[in-house]
Design a protein around this motif. Structure first.
Motif, mmCIF file in Angstrom:
data_model
loop_
_atom_site.group_PDB
_atom_site.id
_atom_site.type_symbol
_atom_site.label_atom_id
_atom_site.label_comp_id
_atom_site.label_asym_id
_atom_site.label_seq_id
_atom_site.Cartn_x
_atom_site.Cartn_y
_atom_site.Cartn_z
ATOM 1 N N ALA A 100 -36.236 20.751 -86.057
ATOM 2 C CA ALA A 100 -35.913 21.546 -87.237
ATOM 3 C C ALA A 100 -35.995 20.708 -88.501
ATOM 4 O O ALA A 100 -36.499 21.171 -89.536
ATOM 5 C CB ALA A 100 -34.514 22.146 -87.093
ATOM 6 N N MET A 101 -35.533 19.472 -88.430
ATOM 7 C CA MET A 101 -35.583 18.603 -89.599
ATOM 8 C C MET A 101 -37.030 18.342 -90.015
ATOM 9 O O MET A 101 -37.372 18.421 -91.205
ATOM 10 C CB MET A 101 -34.872 17.288 -89.303
ATOM 11 C CG MET A 101 -34.853 16.324 -90.479
ATOM 12 S SD MET A 101 -33.875 14.827 -90.134
ATOM 13 C CE MET A 101 -34.825 14.116 -88.778
ATOM 14 N N LEU A 102 -37.901 18.047 -89.054
ATOM 15 C CA LEU A 102 -39.310 17.822 -89.364
ATOM 16 C C LEU A 102 -39.958 19.068 -89.957
ATOM 17 O O LEU A 102 -40.803 18.986 -90.848
ATOM 18 C CB LEU A 102 -40.062 17.389 -88.093
ATOM 19 C CG LEU A 102 -39.690 16.008 -87.548
ATOM 20 C CD1 LEU A 102 -40.416 15.748 -86.229
ATOM 21 C CD2 LEU A 102 -40.014 14.915 -88.555
ATOM 22 N N TRP A 103 -39.523 20.228 -89.471
ATOM 23 C CA TRP A 103 -40.048 21.493 -89.985
ATOM 24 C C TRP A 103 -39.716 21.646 -91.476
ATOM 25 O O TRP A 103 -40.561 22.041 -92.277
ATOM 26 C CB TRP A 103 -39.474 22.647 -89.183
ATOM 27 C CG TRP A 103 -39.811 24.008 -89.711
ATOM 28 C CD1 TRP A 103 -39.063 24.786 -90.541
ATOM 29 C CD2 TRP A 103 -41.009 24.759 -89.458
ATOM 30 N NE1 TRP A 103 -39.691 25.964 -90.814
ATOM 31 C CE2 TRP A 103 -40.893 25.981 -90.163
ATOM 32 C CE3 TRP A 103 -42.158 24.516 -88.698
ATOM 33 C CZ2 TRP A 103 -41.881 26.951 -90.136
ATOM 34 C CZ3 TRP A 103 -43.144 25.489 -88.665
ATOM 35 C CH2 TRP A 103 -43.001 26.689 -89.365
ATOM 36 N N PHE A 104 -38.487 21.311 -91.859
ATOM 37 C CA PHE A 104 -38.075 21.474 -93.245
ATOM 38 C C PHE A 104 -38.556 20.338 -94.142
ATOM 39 O O PHE A 104 -38.501 20.468 -95.367
ATOM 40 C CB PHE A 104 -36.548 21.591 -93.333
ATOM 41 C CG PHE A 104 -36.043 22.948 -92.970
ATOM 42 C CD1 PHE A 104 -36.093 23.994 -93.873
ATOM 43 C CD2 PHE A 104 -35.542 23.199 -91.695
ATOM 44 C CE1 PHE A 104 -35.651 25.254 -93.535
ATOM 45 C CE2 PHE A 104 -35.093 24.454 -91.345
ATOM 46 C CZ PHE A 104 -35.140 25.496 -92.273
ATOM 47 N N LEU A 105 -39.021 19.259 -93.566
ATOM 48 C CA LEU A 105 -39.544 18.156 -94.368
ATOM 49 C C LEU A 105 -41.028 18.303 -94.660
ATOM 50 O O LEU A 105 -41.595 17.507 -95.415
ATOM 51 C CB LEU A 105 -39.301 16.817 -93.655
ATOM 52 C CG LEU A 105 -37.854 16.342 -93.578
ATOM 53 C CD1 LEU A 105 -37.764 15.040 -92.801
ATOM 54 C CD2 LEU A 105 -37.243 16.189 -94.959
ATOM 55 N N ARG A 106 -41.642 19.314 -94.073
ATOM 56 C CA ARG A 106 -43.080 19.469 -94.278
ATOM 57 C C ARG A 106 -43.372 19.815 -95.738
ATOM 58 O O ARG A 106 -42.529 20.370 -96.447
ATOM 59 C CB ARG A 106 -43.673 20.509 -93.345
ATOM 60 C CG ARG A 106 -43.312 21.935 -93.664
ATOM 61 C CD ARG A 106 -43.699 22.859 -92.497
ATOM 62 N NE ARG A 106 -43.758 24.242 -92.912
ATOM 63 C CZ ARG A 106 -42.714 25.025 -93.102
ATOM 64 N NH1 ARG A 106 -41.495 24.531 -92.939
ATOM 65 N NH2 ARG A 106 -42.873 26.287 -93.463
ATOM 66 N N ALA A 107 -44.596 19.514 -96.175
ATOM 67 C CA ALA A 107 -44.935 19.559 -97.605
ATOM 68 C C ALA A 107 -44.826 20.958 -98.200
ATOM 69 O O ALA A 107 -44.385 21.123 -99.334
ATOM 70 C CB ALA A 107 -46.352 19.015 -97.806
ATOM 71 N N ASP A 108 -45.222 22.003 -97.476
ATOM 72 C CA ASP A 108 -45.297 23.328 -98.084
ATOM 73 C C ASP A 108 -43.921 23.961 -98.297
ATOM 74 O O ASP A 108 -43.814 25.054 -98.826
ATOM 75 C CB ASP A 108 -46.157 24.271 -97.245
ATOM 76 C CG ASP A 108 -45.650 24.415 -95.815
ATOM 77 O OD1 ASP A 108 -44.889 23.542 -95.371
ATOM 78 O OD2 ASP A 108 -46.024 25.402 -95.155
ATOM 79 N N ASN A 109 -42.857 23.270 -97.909
ATOM 80 C CA ASN A 109 -41.523 23.784 -98.193
ATOM 81 C C ASN A 109 -41.034 23.393 -99.586
ATOM 82 O O ASN A 109 -40.028 23.916 -100.052
ATOM 83 C CB ASN A 109 -40.508 23.267 -97.167
ATOM 84 C CG ASN A 109 -40.298 24.248 -96.040
ATOM 85 O OD1 ASN A 109 -40.490 25.449 -96.212
ATOM 86 N ND2 ASN A 109 -39.894 23.741 -94.891
#
Length: 442
Positions: free
Chosen positions: A187-196
């Protein structure tokens, strides 16, 4: 669905599952370690103190608009909290470290969740104002979004509770930590992605627009958050609310644990079954609730909520099952009914003022109330013979105090609109707003 709404549901959903996987069982784990009620009360007080100091850090990061760091901290502290609870063997070390981590986690999750929710409803209201073919009220958006949020919370929270209950009862602590860590890390990696990044910029922009568009009330603007005061008596209720939230999510869970003969698996099953029964009850009542005046509903909900604490004080393991379990179901219904009414009023009041200031005031004052109250409970609990009598006495004392929620008012004119606005709310939203059993944001 906008990017802010989508990320809010993803963020709340991930953490709901993680809370169910272990933090939900914190009071039970502490009890199984041999800790008394007074020690658990001190744990809660230290958690509140940690929350207050963490909120200062959260504010600093927020003003830097670093939403990636905020979300990352929430997941990292969750991993550390679960590890501490499962693997620290020294009891004193466990209590201190777990309480500090619990405060940081609660701060970065609940504060972020509340700001994202407020932003989502504000953004939705702004979009609806430009659409003349539809004119739903702001209150309609709050109800609809809160209902959708409850669906996400309940499904994932209860799934986490079931999984952790079976793993804990089977002695699979390492597997539980590994599962929680994998979910948190992903989940953390998901929210750290650029398009967020656009989403997080949108949160700051939307809150800034909302703050600049509202009419400032000089009574609401204070130099110190601890001197916060408004026309709705919010400060009094804020000091009180955190106390009751921890009673629901910690002390009441301990009571249920005793009632289930200290069986974690049975406790998890009861919590999940309660949710199913409550869903059925609210589905049958939804049409009546929709057309009622919300202020009257709120008053009734507060009175019933106070009655639920009186009922809690009467329950113990000596009573027959045919009395205890219907009583537990009734308590869950009255508590959920109240939380729905209170959360609705809270977010509607927040939108009428400076939203971020109002949300932060809720956190600071609630945590201050928690530190003071549970420090006192730790002292008073020493005078009781056992944990169950201490819990019953606490519930009884707080029964009349719960009526203080009645002073929490709504803006003038809002009450007259509620009947019309209630008819706008869809049956689906009304039937799903009930589902969170106890834990709401502090």
């Amino acid at each position: 669905m906008t990017s802010i709404a989508r990320n809010f549901f993803q963020f709340a959903g991930a953490h709901s599952l993680l809370i169910g996987l272990l933090p939900f069982f914190i009071p039970v784990l502490l009890l199984k370690q041999g800790n008394s009620i007074e020690v658990i009360a001190l744990f809660i007080a230290l958690t509140g103190l940690s929350f207050i100091f963490s909120l200062k850090l959260w504010e600093r990061i927020y003003h830097q608009a670093n939403w990636r760091l905020i979300t990352a901290v929430s997941f990292i502290t969750e991993i550390m909290l679960v590890a501490a609870l499962l693997f620290i063997t020294d009891n004193n070390t466990l209590l201190i470290i777990a309480a500090l981590l619990n405060g940081v986690y609660n701060c970065f999750y609940w504060t972020t969740q509340r700001v994202m929710f407020s932003t989502m409803t504000a953004e939705s209201t702004q979009h609806s104002d430009t659409d003349k073919s539809e004119q739903p009220s702001a209150n309609h958006h709050t109800g609809r979004h809160f209902g959708n949020f409850q669906i996400v919370v309940v499904i994932l929270l209860k799934l986490g509770i079931l999984i952790s209950a079976f793993l804990l009862e089977g002695g699979y602590e390492f597997q539980l930590w590994l599962l929680s860590t994998l979910i948190s890390g992903s989940a953390m990696l998901w929210f750290l992605r650029a398009d967020n990044s656009a989403t997080f910029v949108g949160i700051n922009r939307c809150l800034a627009m909302e703050n600049s568009s509202e009419v400032a009330d000089t009574n609401n603007q204070s130099q110190s958050i601890f001197h916060f005061k408004d026309k709705h008596n919010s400060a009094v209720v804020f000091y009180l609310d955190g106390v009751f939230l921890f009673l629901e999510s910690y002390f009441w869970i301990i009571s249920l644990y005793y009632i289930t003969q200290e069986n974690v698996k049975q406790l998890g099953l009861i919590v999940v079954l309660l949710t199913v029964f409550l869903s059925v009850i609210f589905f049958l009542l939804k049409n009546r609730i929709d057309v009622m005046n919300r202020n009257k509903v709120y008053i009734v909900a507060v009175i019933f909520y106070a009655a639920s604490w009186l009922l809690r004080s009467t329950l113990d393991t000596s009573l027959p099952d045919y009395w205890v379990y219907p009583a537990i179901l009734l308590i869950a219904f009255l508590t959920t009914f109240f939380r729905l009414s209170f959360n609705k009023r809270f977010f509607d009041n927040a939108r009428q003022q400076r939203p971020l200031n109002y949300l932060l005031a809720k956190s600071y004052l609630s945590q201050t109330g928690i530190v003071i109250f549970y420090s006192l409970i730790a002292l008073l609990a020493l005078y009781f013979e056992d944990a169950q009598s201490a819990l019953s006495s606490t519930y009884l004392i707080l029964t009349p105090i719960a009526l203080i929620y009645l002073v929490y008012s709504v803006p003038k004119g809002a009450e007259n609109k509620t009947n019309t606005e209630a008819k706008i709310i869809t049956p689906a939203s009304a039937s799903t707003q009930n589902l969170q059993l106890s834990k709401t944001e502090n």
